[in-house]
Motif scaffolding. Structure first.
Motif, PDB file in Angstrom:
ATOM      1  N   ALA A 195       0.681  -1.285   0.025  1.00 48.38           N
ATOM      2  CA  ALA A 195       0.154   0.048   0.095  1.00 48.38           C
ATOM      3  C   ALA A 195       0.811   1.348  -0.098  1.00 48.38           C
ATOM      4  N   GLY A 196       1.970   1.193   0.931  1.00 44.58           N
ATOM      5  CA  GLY A 196       2.934   2.526   0.924  1.00 44.58           C
ATOM      6  C   GLY A 196       3.422   2.609  -0.403  1.00 44.58           C
ATOM      7  N   PHE A 197       3.807   1.627  -0.943  1.00 47.84           N
ATOM      8  CA  PHE A 197       4.587   1.606  -2.391  1.00 47.84           C
ATOM      9  C   PHE A 197       3.954   2.255  -3.356  1.00 47.84           C
ATOM     10  N   LEU A 198       2.606   2.185  -3.432  1.00 47.47           N
ATOM     11  CA  LEU A 198       1.658   2.411  -4.347  1.00 47.47           C
ATOM     12  C   LEU A 198       1.240   4.091  -3.971  1.00 47.47           C
ATOM     13  N   GLU A 199       1.341   4.458  -2.731  1.00 51.87           N
ATOM     14  CA  GLU A 199       1.177   5.782  -2.441  1.00 51.87           C
ATOM     15  C   GLU A 199       2.176   6.823  -2.979  1.00 51.87           C
ATOM     16  N   ARG A 200       3.405   6.011  -2.923  1.00 52.20           N
ATOM     17  CA  ARG A 200       4.652   6.900  -3.242  1.00 52.20           C
ATOM     18  C   ARG A 200       4.607   6.787  -4.965  1.00 52.20           C
ATOM     19  N   ASN A 201       4.166   5.627  -5.404  1.00 49.55           N
ATOM     20  CA  ASN A 201       4.304   5.313  -7.099  1.00 49.55           C
ATOM     21  C   ASN A 201       2.823   5.358  -7.512  1.00 49.55           C
ATOM     22  N   ALA A 202       2.204   6.335  -7.636  1.00 50.39           N
ATOM     23  CA  ALA A 202       0.642   6.099  -8.089  1.00 50.39           C
ATOM     24  C   ALA A 202       0.526   5.512  -9.311  1.00 50.39           C
ATOM     25  N   SER A 203       1.171   5.426 -10.338  1.00 52.85           N
ATOM     26  CA  SER A 203       1.037   5.000 -11.462  1.00 52.85           C
ATOM     27  C   SER A 203       1.527   3.382 -11.325  1.00 52.85           C
ATOM     28  N   GLY A 204       2.082   2.968 -10.445  1.00 57.98           N
ATOM     29  CA  GLY A 204       2.675   1.615 -10.110  1.00 57.98           C
ATOM     30  C   GLY A 204       4.140   1.821 -10.236  1.00 57.98           C
ATOM     31  N   ILE A 208       8.088  -1.112 -10.591  1.00 60.83           N
ATOM     32  CA  ILE A 208       8.679  -2.426 -10.178  1.00 60.83           C
ATOM     33  C   ILE A 208       8.652  -2.457  -8.591  1.00 60.83           C
ATOM     34  N   HIS A 209       8.384  -3.537  -8.090  1.00 63.44           N
ATOM     35  CA  HIS A 209       8.416  -3.665  -6.504  1.00 63.44           C
ATOM     36  C   HIS A 209       9.387  -4.587  -6.097  1.00 63.44           C
ATOM     37  N   HIS A 210       9.600  -5.591  -6.857  1.00 65.42           N
ATOM     38  CA  HIS A 210      10.676  -6.566  -6.316  1.00 65.42           C
ATOM     39  C   HIS A 210      11.225  -7.483  -7.438  1.00 65.42           C
ATOM     40  N   VAL A 211      12.412  -8.133  -7.315  1.00 65.90           N
ATOM     41  CA  VAL A 211      12.798  -8.940  -8.216  1.00 65.90           C
ATOM     42  C   VAL A 211      13.067 -10.339  -7.493  1.00 65.90           C
ATOM     43  N   CYS A 212      12.697 -11.497  -8.294  1.00 63.94           N
ATOM     44  CA  CYS A 212      12.872 -12.819  -7.360  1.00 63.94           C
ATOM     45  C   CYS A 212      13.610 -13.796  -8.006  1.00 63.94           C
ATOM     46  N   TYR A 213      14.815 -14.169  -7.338  1.00 62.12           N
ATOM     47  CA  TYR A 213      15.819 -15.147  -7.812  1.00 62.12           C
ATOM     48  C   TYR A 213      15.783 -16.440  -7.109  1.00 62.12           C
ATOM     49  N   GLU A 214      15.766 -17.334  -8.096  1.00 58.34           N
ATOM     50  CA  GLU A 214      15.580 -19.104  -7.421  1.00 58.34           C
ATOM     51  C   GLU A 214      17.245 -19.299  -6.741  1.00 58.34           C
ATOM     52  N   PHE A 217      20.544  -4.111  -1.317  1.00 57.97           N
ATOM     53  CA  PHE A 217      20.645  -4.823  -2.622  1.00 57.97           C
ATOM     54  C   PHE A 217      20.436  -3.735  -3.711  1.00 57.97           C
ATOM     55  N   CYS A 218      21.496  -2.633  -3.750  1.00 60.53           N
ATOM     56  CA  CYS A 218      21.205  -1.615  -4.735  1.00 60.53           C
ATOM     57  C   CYS A 218      19.769  -1.130  -4.814  1.00 60.53           C
ATOM     58  N   GLY A 219      19.185  -0.869  -3.691  1.00 60.81           N
ATOM     59  CA  GLY A 219      17.830  -0.290  -3.722  1.00 60.81           C
ATOM     60  C   GLY A 219      16.802  -1.183  -4.393  1.00 60.81           C
ATOM     61  N   THR A 220      17.013  -2.136  -4.403  1.00 59.49           N
ATOM     62  CA  THR A 220      15.850  -2.973  -4.909  1.00 59.49           C
ATOM     63  C   THR A 220      15.540  -4.300  -3.841  1.00 59.49           C
ATOM     64  N   LEU A 221      14.348  -4.225  -3.568  1.00 56.52           N
ATOM     65  CA  LEU A 221      13.862  -5.370  -2.853  1.00 56.52           C
ATOM     66  C   LEU A 221      13.899  -6.705  -3.522  1.00 56.52           C
ATOM     67  N   VAL A 222      14.617  -7.738  -2.792  1.00 61.01           N
ATOM     68  CA  VAL A 222      14.902  -8.893  -3.452  1.00 61.01           C
ATOM     69  C   VAL A 222      14.280 -10.139  -2.816  1.00 61.01           C
ATOM     70  N   GLU A 223      13.491 -10.857  -3.617  1.00 62.11           N
ATOM     71  CA  GLU A 223      12.926 -12.183  -3.026  1.00 62.11           C
ATOM     72  C   GLU A 223      13.739 -13.462  -3.538  1.00 62.11           C
ATOM     73  N   ILE A 224      14.178 -14.117  -2.483  1.00 65.27           N
ATOM     74  CA  ILE A 224      14.786 -15.521  -3.100  1.00 65.27           C
ATOM     75  C   ILE A 224      13.853 -16.668  -2.757  1.00 65.27           C
ATOM     76  N   GLU A 225      13.591 -17.531  -3.670  1.00 64.35           N
ATOM     77  CA  GLU A 225      12.580 -18.428  -3.747  1.00 64.35           C
ATOM     78  C   GLU A 225      13.468 -19.877  -4.019  1.00 64.35           C
ATOM     79  N   GLN A 226      13.094 -20.763  -3.043  1.00 65.60           N
ATOM     80  CA  GLN A 226      13.466 -22.168  -3.138  1.00 65.60           C
ATOM     81  C   GLN A 226      13.099 -22.851  -4.641  1.00 65.60           C
ATOM     82  N   ALA A 227      14.072 -23.041  -5.310  1.00 69.93           N
ATOM     83  CA  ALA A 227      13.906 -23.565  -6.764  1.00 69.93           C
ATOM     84  C   ALA A 227      13.165 -25.017  -6.661  1.00 69.93           C
TER      85      ALA A 227
END
Ligand code: CO
Length: 134
Positions: free
Chosen positions: A66-75, A77-83, A124-134
């Protein structure tokens, strides 16, 4: 340690409009919306030949986007996900190197039924990073 790019997540203010944009304008394969109450989001999956795009929209009052969309009203990139092959080993290695793991540090079940963790964007360079079990 990290492997394939699993997905890029884009937070959007209008999920139906974003799904239409990807389906009709960009000609992609787009899923129906899926509510994920434990993550506070509704998700639409866009399947590309080499990765996925997740369109995220807030669900409920406590949504983490919700807060992200308040700051970025038109949407945006929120995060990237690496396996990763072993999420607990990856977590321990990341923590040992000083990276901050969000939440209580225990993996949760993510959008694809696999274990995930999030890493602090400031590490991580200003980017929210998700890691996912492959
Ligand atoms: Co994700």
């Amino acid at each position: 340690m990290i492997g394939r790019l699993n997905h890029v997540a884009i937070a959007v203010p209008d999920l139906a409009a974003a799904a239409r944009l990807y389906r009709e304008t960009l000609g992609a394969e787009v899923s129906e919306p899926v509510d994920m109450p434990e993550h506070g989001v509704t998700t639409v999956f866009v399947t590309l030949p080499n990765t996925k795009i997740e369109l995220l929209h807030p669900l409920g009052k406590e949504s983490p986007i919700a807060g992200f969309l308040e700051r970025n009203a038109s949407g945006g990139i929120h995060h990237v996900c690496y396996e990763v092959d072993d999420i607990l080993a990856a977590r321990d290695r990341l923590k040992a190197s000083g990276a901050r793991v969000l939440g209580n540090g225990e993996p949760k079940i993510g959008a694809h039924g696999k274990l995930v963790l999030f890493l602090h964007p400031k590490d991580f360079c200003g980017t929210l990073v998700e890691i996912e079990q492959a």
